[in-house]
Write a protein that holds these residues in place. Sequence first.
Motif, PDB file in Angstrom:
ATOM      1  N   ASP A 216      -6.535  28.366 -16.592  1.00  0.00           N
ATOM      2  CA  ASP A 216      -7.728  27.649 -16.029  1.00  0.00           C
ATOM      3  C   ASP A 216      -8.985  28.399 -16.222  1.00  0.00           C
ATOM      4  OD1 ASP A 216      -6.092  28.802 -14.114  1.00  0.00           O
ATOM      5  OD2 ASP A 216      -7.656  28.572 -12.627  1.00  0.00           O
ATOM      6  N   ASN A 217     -10.117  27.713 -16.120  1.00  0.00           N
ATOM      7  CA  ASN A 217     -11.417  28.160 -16.275  1.00  0.00           C
ATOM      8  C   ASN A 217     -11.912  29.031 -14.873  1.00  0.00           C
ATOM      9  OD1 ASN A 217     -11.230  27.479 -18.840  1.00  0.00           O
ATOM     10  ND2 ASN A 217     -12.732  25.927 -18.652  1.00  0.00           N
ATOM     11  N   THR A 218     -12.575  29.995 -15.128  1.00  0.00           N
ATOM     12  CA  THR A 218     -13.433  30.258 -13.815  1.00  0.00           C
ATOM     13  C   THR A 218     -14.610  29.311 -13.717  1.00  0.00           C
ATOM     14  OG1 THR A 218     -14.698  31.885 -15.077  1.00  0.00           O
ATOM     15  CG2 THR A 218     -12.650  32.692 -13.673  1.00  0.00           C
TER      16      THR A 218
ATOM     17  N   ILE B  39      -3.080  20.633 -17.144  1.00  0.00           N
ATOM     18  CA  ILE B  39      -4.526  21.071 -16.902  1.00  0.00           C
ATOM     19  C   ILE B  39      -5.385  20.064 -16.364  1.00  0.00           C
ATOM     20  CG2 ILE B  39      -6.437  21.924 -18.304  1.00  0.00           C
ATOM     21  CD1 ILE B  39      -4.095  23.967 -17.964  1.00  0.00           C
ATOM     22  N   GLN B  40      -5.182  18.663 -16.817  1.00  0.00           N
ATOM     23  CA  GLN B  40      -5.897  17.628 -16.438  1.00  0.00           C
ATOM     24  C   GLN B  40      -5.619  17.542 -14.855  1.00  0.00           C
ATOM     25  OE1 GLN B  40      -8.223  16.252 -18.275  1.00  0.00           O
ATOM     26  NE2 GLN B  40      -8.783  15.288 -16.429  1.00  0.00           N
ATOM     27  N   LEU B  41      -4.382  17.464 -14.349  1.00  0.00           N
ATOM     28  CA  LEU B  41      -4.282  17.127 -13.010  1.00  0.00           C
ATOM     29  C   LEU B  41      -4.606  18.162 -12.196  1.00  0.00           C
ATOM     30  CD1 LEU B  41      -2.270  15.443 -10.772  1.00  0.00           C
ATOM     31  CD2 LEU B  41      -0.604  17.141 -11.213  1.00  0.00           C
ATOM     32  N   MET B  42      -4.426  19.412 -12.530  1.00  0.00           N
ATOM     33  CA  MET B  42      -4.669  20.512 -11.543  1.00  0.00           C
ATOM     34  C   MET B  42      -6.182  21.045 -11.696  1.00  0.00           C
ATOM     35  SD  MET B  42      -2.092  21.200 -10.111  1.00  0.00           S
ATOM     36  CE  MET B  42      -2.056  22.717  -9.566  1.00  0.00           C
TER      37      MET B  42
ATOM     38  N   GLY C 145      -9.273  19.255 -16.407  1.00  0.00           N
ATOM     39  CA  GLY C 145      -9.604  19.568 -17.813  1.00  0.00           C
ATOM     40  C   GLY C 145     -10.115  20.926 -18.266  1.00  0.00           C
ATOM     41  N   TYR C 146     -10.576  21.390 -17.095  1.00  0.00           N
ATOM     42  CA  TYR C 146     -11.133  22.816 -17.237  1.00  0.00           C
ATOM     43  C   TYR C 146     -10.072  24.170 -17.361  1.00  0.00           C
ATOM     44  CZ  TYR C 146     -15.466  20.340 -16.474  1.00  0.00           C
ATOM     45  OH  TYR C 146     -16.391  19.643 -16.333  1.00  0.00           O
ATOM     46  N   GLY C 147      -9.553  24.132 -18.519  1.00  0.00           N
ATOM     47  CA  GLY C 147      -8.475  25.044 -18.844  1.00  0.00           C
ATOM     48  C   GLY C 147      -7.970  24.659 -20.090  1.00  0.00           C
ATOM     49  N   LYS C 148      -6.759  25.409 -20.511  1.00  0.00           N
ATOM     50  CA  LYS C 148      -6.102  25.149 -21.582  1.00  0.00           C
ATOM     51  C   LYS C 148      -4.644  25.523 -21.466  1.00  0.00           C
ATOM     52  CE  LYS C 148      -8.044  29.302 -23.779  1.00  0.00           C
ATOM     53  NZ  LYS C 148      -9.050  29.922 -25.008  1.00  0.00           N
ATOM     54  N   PRO C 149      -3.698  24.802 -22.307  1.00  0.00           N
ATOM     55  CA  PRO C 149      -2.438  25.003 -22.144  1.00  0.00           C
ATOM     56  C   PRO C 149      -1.997  26.519 -22.593  1.00  0.00           C
ATOM     57  CG  PRO C 149      -2.676  23.105 -23.263  1.00  0.00           C
ATOM     58  CD  PRO C 149      -3.943  23.671 -22.945  1.00  0.00           C
ATOM     59  N   ALA C 150      -1.008  27.347 -22.082  1.00  0.00           N
ATOM     60  CA  ALA C 150      -0.578  28.853 -22.610  1.00  0.00           C
ATOM     61  C   ALA C 150      -0.339  28.572 -23.879  1.00  0.00           C
ATOM     62  CB  ALA C 150       0.341  29.155 -21.573  1.00  0.00           C
TER      63      ALA C 150
ATOM     64  N   THR D 296     -15.778  29.219 -17.558  1.00  0.00           N
ATOM     65  CA  THR D 296     -15.729  30.087 -18.907  1.00  0.00           C
ATOM     66  C   THR D 296     -14.201  30.476 -18.906  1.00  0.00           C
ATOM     67  OG1 THR D 296     -16.226  32.373 -19.892  1.00  0.00           O
ATOM     68  CG2 THR D 296     -15.900  32.252 -17.547  1.00  0.00           C
ATOM     69  N   ASP D 297     -13.673  30.905 -19.810  1.00  0.00           N
ATOM     70  CA  ASP D 297     -12.304  31.249 -19.992  1.00  0.00           C
ATOM     71  C   ASP D 297     -12.013  32.255 -18.988  1.00  0.00           C
ATOM     72  OD1 ASP D 297     -11.891  29.123 -21.695  1.00  0.00           O
ATOM     73  OD2 ASP D 297     -11.890  30.669 -23.518  1.00  0.00           O
ATOM     74  N   SER D 298     -10.682  32.245 -18.366  1.00  0.00           N
ATOM     75  CA  SER D 298     -10.284  33.263 -17.414  1.00  0.00           C
ATOM     76  C   SER D 298      -9.106  34.156 -18.035  1.00  0.00           C
ATOM     77  CB  SER D 298     -10.122  32.815 -16.129  1.00  0.00           C
ATOM     78  OG  SER D 298      -8.655  32.136 -16.001  1.00  0.00           O
ATOM     79  N   ASN D 299      -8.770  35.157 -17.242  1.00  0.00           N
ATOM     80  CA  ASN D 299      -7.588  35.719 -17.611  1.00  0.00           C
ATOM     81  C   ASN D 299      -6.269  35.637 -16.671  1.00  0.00           C
ATOM     82  OD1 ASN D 299      -8.453  37.412 -15.438  1.00  0.00           O
ATOM     83  ND2 ASN D 299      -7.876  39.524 -16.301  1.00  0.00           N
TER      84      ASN D 299
END
Length: 279
Positions: A248-250, A66-69, A72-77, A30-33
């Motif tokens: 990044d996502n949790t 995001i892909q490297l770290m 892909g489970y996240g999104k650019p700021a 899920t999306d994180s803060n």
Amino acid sequence: QTGEADFIYPTPSDQIEAIKGTDDVNILTTDSNIMRYVTLNMDLEQLSDVKVRQAMNYAIDKDAYIQLMYSGYGKPATSVVPSIIGGYEEQEAYTYDVDKAKELMKEAGYEDGFKLTLWGDNTTQEIKGMTFISQQLAQIGIEVDVQPMEPATVSDKIYVDKEDAEINMWYVNWSSGSYEADGSMRSILHGEKFPPEGYNTAFWNNEEFNKLLDDALKMTDDTQIAEAYAKAQAIAWEECPWIFLGNDNTINAYKTYVTGIQYKPGGTMVFRTVGLDHE
């Protein structure tokens, strides 16, 4: 997979594909803060020009980060706060554009670049992130000396009085226990929150931004509050006290017989309602 654990958090993002094939394991993302960024000490001559700071943002491929770290489970700021924060206002992205970055560096008088140091924790993951930043900035002539340290050492070097600060850049993340804009911006961007009182290691002090945050606390009209926070985010985004990276996502993995796990977007886990149903 082996049955040694009922629940794993954080689940390494690079292991998700392998876990997906396991019938008795659930995966929840899920999306994180959590905000990932690099602070830029604006007291340094090289970082005092907004064109340089904007160039650094254009020079970073956020999708690749995001892909490297995080596989892909996240999104650019897309702002100085994550999208799940109350009062979030989407900004126009600093898209990956090395040519534009080079042009901005030239306009600022730094066509040949310069050297900087980058501090961060000495974990494998953090070193990987810092190395990526260093490689990306090298494209526009900025030579970055990556200096990973024990977290306690980083803290000791950062939380000093302004006149004693030796920081250039800091690779860091932030997740506020609050899910509204003030709690996610004040401690790290307000002009009264320089170390050691706060975490504004960019030493950014914008009077209009400060006033918008301060005034919003006194407002009662939701529309006015939202407008104040939207303006504040736009100012910070334009001024670039940071290299804005992503959110990044949790990621949680747990056995199918585990029930009742609760978590908060910042990563706090609540186990009061957890049950194990092996039937």
